[in-house]
Write a protein that holds these residues in place. Structure first.
Motif, mmCIF file in Angstrom:
data_model
loop_
_atom_site.group_PDB
_atom_site.id
_atom_site.type_symbol
_atom_site.label_atom_id
_atom_site.label_comp_id
_atom_site.label_asym_id
_atom_site.label_seq_id
_atom_site.Cartn_x
_atom_site.Cartn_y
_atom_site.Cartn_z
ATOM 1 N N SER A 42 -45.374 6.640 -30.560
ATOM 2 C CA SER A 42 -45.696 5.232 -30.327
ATOM 3 C C SER A 42 -44.510 4.494 -29.736
ATOM 4 O O SER A 42 -44.660 3.662 -28.828
ATOM 5 N N ALA A 43 -43.299 4.820 -30.210
ATOM 6 C CA ALA A 43 -42.101 4.159 -29.690
ATOM 7 C C ALA A 43 -41.907 4.487 -28.207
ATOM 8 O O ALA A 43 -41.540 3.614 -27.405
ATOM 9 N N PHE A 44 -42.158 5.728 -27.831
ATOM 10 C CA PHE A 44 -42.019 6.107 -26.422
ATOM 11 C C PHE A 44 -43.082 5.423 -25.580
ATOM 12 O O PHE A 44 -42.781 4.878 -24.502
ATOM 13 N N LEU A 45 -44.324 5.434 -26.035
ATOM 14 C CA LEU A 45 -45.404 4.840 -25.256
ATOM 15 C C LEU A 45 -45.201 3.343 -25.071
ATOM 16 O O LEU A 45 -45.631 2.775 -24.057
ATOM 17 N N SER A 46 -44.528 2.703 -26.019
ATOM 18 C CA SER A 46 -44.294 1.268 -25.903
ATOM 19 C C SER A 46 -43.326 0.934 -24.777
ATOM 20 O O SER A 46 -43.256 -0.217 -24.336
ATOM 21 N N PHE A 59 -39.851 13.206 -25.130
ATOM 22 C CA PHE A 59 -41.079 12.898 -24.400
ATOM 23 C C PHE A 59 -40.778 12.720 -22.918
ATOM 24 O O PHE A 59 -39.640 12.425 -22.523
ATOM 25 N N GLY A 60 -41.804 12.904 -22.113
ATOM 26 C CA GLY A 60 -41.681 12.721 -20.678
ATOM 27 C C GLY A 60 -42.954 12.136 -20.108
ATOM 28 O O GLY A 60 -44.011 12.142 -20.750
ATOM 29 N N CYS A 61 -42.858 11.635 -18.881
ATOM 30 C CA CYS A 61 -44.022 11.041 -18.215
ATOM 31 C C CYS A 61 -43.928 11.302 -16.719
ATOM 32 O O CYS A 61 -42.902 11.009 -16.093
#
Length: 624
Positions: free
Chosen positions: A413-417, A530-532
């Motif tokens: 959740s912290a990364f997606l934010s 995490f990555g995007c």
């Protein structure tokens, strides 16, 4: 007038005469005398004879080239060779492989034809397509198992069961791929430039109308055939001169064979969805190959050059015995000098489809591995930054599930934010929501910290290897190629990014807690958790061009499992890196001695007083 036309047609040489003339032209200009002698000697030793015809059978060719039975690719390869052997009269395919036909095959598949034919280079790829394709005929010949059947003339590409040459009772009507249909694509240029160049080289351009302007719109390469052929190309990608395919037999059993097949499936996915289409059409083939895998067929050259080395020639007799002994004792460098969590021989071959193999095979060194060195930017920096040659970064992970994407707490959740609220769908099918993803970047410039501007140049390449092979070349729209930023008070969102603008400082940008993603970009957050990857096709690209295979918007948000950096270079590059490390170690030791003392307390006190650190009511701490 009718008589004049008849005389003109009578003056046109026969197919056999033109084929012989072209073969002689190739033989004299594309081979050295030793190579030509070897080709004739090899053909003589391998050929079967039926009446006055000497020819090569499928089993003879595949065994001579050591084509593995495990791949089941022998008929596909022989079909291709038989088709090119009919050059320039492609309607006569499949050709009976005599010496002249083998000269055509070796000349074209090893790219030697460029020494004679100055035009038509891009049409070599068209010949490869035609040699692999079958006639679609509205898919009416699909078998119940879903495989495409060969056309009515295609059985002639093999020899008879009794081992004889194809019967002369059949007229040379050619492969079914050359039969016309009503589903031609008017947007595809179907001019046979290579065939035209061949007739032009013979000063017999008038015979071109008796040659071939072949049709490819109504043809397709069956998916299963091309998968087998890709597996062969992956296997032979590192093949060297006179090196046997059998030397890579260890890659053809158990888990190695399964890994080879999985890699081939990722490459095949760039051309089509095998669940929706049975084969690859010409426009798709000619679009994907130059953009995403321009070097995919390079391995065919050393494979076919086996015909140019005869075992009856012992060249060692002309060498000094001492020199020969040194050559025999010289150790062979492995293709990979270390193993990695992501990199293996199949991935290495896949990379060579769009990065020249001369920069990869026996040239890669593992600089950083998250599994061994720790998933931190500090460890990454210490291992990678002193490498003064190109590098390849690989990152793999698992696509985040829908549950994880909607989580309201935790690291995910912290990364997606930190990502923009706009979200594109994933690039995979519903069946592959948890698919393994592998991305990478080729950087020709050394790594460095990003302050105000990104680093990298127009040779930077962003790519995806799994589950779909795709390549995103650098563009000139902007120069936001690569960024390396450690988290700080002024730039709280650190990490590694490609195709994104440099991180904005918190003072200059009110939304410094939101990543600024480029239209085609890859982001790894600073903990490497995490990555995007973002592909905004609608925007038509930024620092990197959009995909030619997937013309839609998609985004992959994934949990990282492995990160690796490989250096492209040899001993010289490794020596320079070691020297840089040694220099930094000496500088650190010098600073440590200044900070901790040299042992001469009075000299240290005088130095600190000159620096204004002690004295004038500043004790500077104890010197004892």
């Amino acid at each position: 007038m009718g008589q004049a036309l008849s005389n003109e047609e009578a003056a046109v040489p026969s197919h056999e005469e033109l084929t012989k003339k072209l073969a002689d032209n190739f033989a004299q200009k594309c081979f050295t005398p030793l190579e030509l002698y070897s080709l004739k000697d090899v053909f003589k030793g391998l050929a079967d004879q039926e009446q006055d015809v000497r020819y090569l059978k499928e089993v003879t060719v595949t065994r001579f080239l050591d084509i593995p039975d495990a791949l089941g690719v022998g008929p596909v390869l022989f079909r291709l060779i038989s088709y090119i052997g009919a050059f320039p009269f492609l309607h006569d395919a499949p050709a009976v492989l005599g010496l002249e036909q083998m000269i055509m095959v070796v000349t074209i598949l090893t790219d030697r034809y460029r020494r004679v034919l100055t035009s038509g280079g891009t049409n070599r790829r068209k010949l490869l397509f035609q040699g692999l394709a079958v006639y679609d005929h509205k898919l009416s010949e699909m078998s119940s198992s879903g495989r495409v059947k060969l056309g009515p003339h295609d059985d002639r590409m093999r020899t008879n069961q009794d081992g004889n040459a194809p019967s002369a009772a059949y007229p040379p009507t050619g492969f079914a791929v050359d039969e016309p249909s009503d589903d031609e694509d008017p947007g595809f240029d179907d001019k046979d430039g290579l065939v035209l160049a061949a007739f032009d080289s013979l000063d017999c351009i008038s015979a071109f109308k008796y040659g071939d302007v072949t049709l490819t719109h109504n043809a397709m390469i069956p998916a299963d055939n091309f998968r087998r052929f890709i597996m062969l190309l992956l296997l032979i990608a590192p093949l060297g001169a006179q090196e046997s395919v059998s030397s890579y037999s260890s890659r053809l059993s158990g888990g190695e064979l399964e890994s080879l097949r999985e890699t081939a499936d990722c490459i095949l996915a760039a051309f089509l969805n095998v669940e929706q289409a049975p084969g690859i059409k010409a426009p798709r083939f000619h679009t994907i190959i130059p953009a995403s895998m321009p070097y995919i067929f390079n391995g065919l050259a050393p494979l076919l050059e086996h015909f140019l080395f005869s075992n009856n020639l012992d060249l060692h007799r002309r060498c000094d015995e001492h020199q020969t002994a040194n050559l025999l004792q010289e150790p062979v460098q492995p293709l990979l000098q270390a193993s990695g969590s992501i990199m293996n021989l199949n991935i290495l071959s896949q990379l060579s489809f769009f990065i020249p193999g001369s920069s990869l095979f026996r040239r890669l060194r593992l600089l950083y591995s998250g599994d061994e060195d720790g998933f931190s930017m500090g460890s990454f920096e210490s291992k990678v930054f002193n490498w003064r040659a190109p590098t390849i970064l690989l990152v793999s992970g698992t696509r985040l599930s829908e549950e994880a994407l909607h989580a309201r707490s935790g690291p995910t959740s912290a990364f997606l934010s930190t990502l923009p609220s706009q979200r594109f769908p994933s690039g995979g099918t519903s069946e592959s929501k948890q698919a393994k993803l592998t991305f990478g970047v080729y950087l020709s410039q050394p790594w460095k910290h990003t302050h105000r501007e990104c680093f990298g140049d127009e040779e930077t390449v962003l790519f995806q290897l799994q589950p779909v092979h795709d390549v995103f070349r650098a563009s000139k729209m902007n120069k936001d190629y690569a960024s390396f930023t450690k988290p700080s008070a002024s730039a709280p969102l650190g990490g590694i990014s490609f195709g994104c603008p440099p991180p904005q400082s918190s003072q200059a940008h009110r939304r410094s807690n939101i990543l600024s993603l480029g239209p085609v970009s890859l982001v790894l957050e600073d903990s490497f958790e995490f990555g995007c990857f973002t592909h905004d096709y609608t925007s038509q690209g930024g620092a990197f061009q959009t995909s030619v295979a997937r013309k839609f918007d998609f985004q992959e948000r994934f949990e990282i499992s492995s990160v690796e950096v490989w250096g492209c270079g040899g001993d010289e590059e490794a020596k320079l890196q070691a020297e840089r490390w040694a220099w930094e170690a000496r500088e650190a030791e010098a600073r440590r001695k200044v900070n901790l003392g040299t042992g001469d307390i009075e000299a240290d006190r005088a130095l600190l007083e000159m620096a204004g650190l002690i004295g004038a009511n500043r004790s500077g701490g104890s010197m004892a």
